[in-house]
Design a protein around this motif. Structure first.
Motif: not given
Length: 166
Positions: A59-88
């Protein structure tokens, strides 16, 4: 039919020190179109974390890796959104985050900016450039020469399957 190009890629990866068991885990593919089914019921965070769960990370490694990927992809604000709530563009960045979350050696990006507006396309390109600066080899196919022409990267042009320039 045997594809010699695939064999060559595997041999080159082996020569680079990547073992047989790690060849496939060393490569991630970013598809031409966003691959998040409309009826996918998980939020972006779970979508990005999926490959790590499959690989059995804690869990800890998953959390760390996902947060790093979210930050790099500029998605921190979108992490709790479902696909139909996201732009292309956001959906494509989720695909990129899912690809980079395992820290692959090589990313193959097949027209990752093809269906995006110019601003979203430039954002995707900047993310791929950052990934490359951090040590991951990125091979990107595109028909959008304008998007890449002013970049300081090697550009290989193919026409009808033949090398035109490099």
């Amino acid at each position: 039919m045997l594809d010699v190009r695939k064999i060559r890629l595997i041999l080159e990866l082996r020569e680079a020190g990547i073992s047989n068991s790690n060849v496939l885990s060393a490569i991630e593919i970013i598809p031409r179109e966003q691959f998040i089914p409309e009826n996918y019921r998980n939020q972006s965070y779970e979508n990005i974390a999926l490959p790590l769960h499959i690989n059995g990370l804690g869990r800890k490694k998953i959390k760390d890796n996902v947060e790093e990927a979210l930050e790099l992809a500029d998605l921190l604000d979108c992490q709790n959104k479902y696909p139909n709530q996201l732009s292309g563009g956001e959906q494509q960045r989720v695909c990129i985050a899912r690809a980079i979350v395992k820290n692959p050696e090589l990313i193959l990006a097949d027209e990752p900016t093809g269906n995006l507006d110019p601003a979203a396309a430039h954002k995707i390109l900047k993310i791929l450039e950052q990934i490359n600066k951090e040590g991951t080899t990125v091979i990107m196919a595109t028909h959008n020469y304008k998007l890449i022409s002013d970049r300081d990267h090697r550009i290989i042009e193919l026409k009808s399957g033949s090398l035109v320039s490099s």
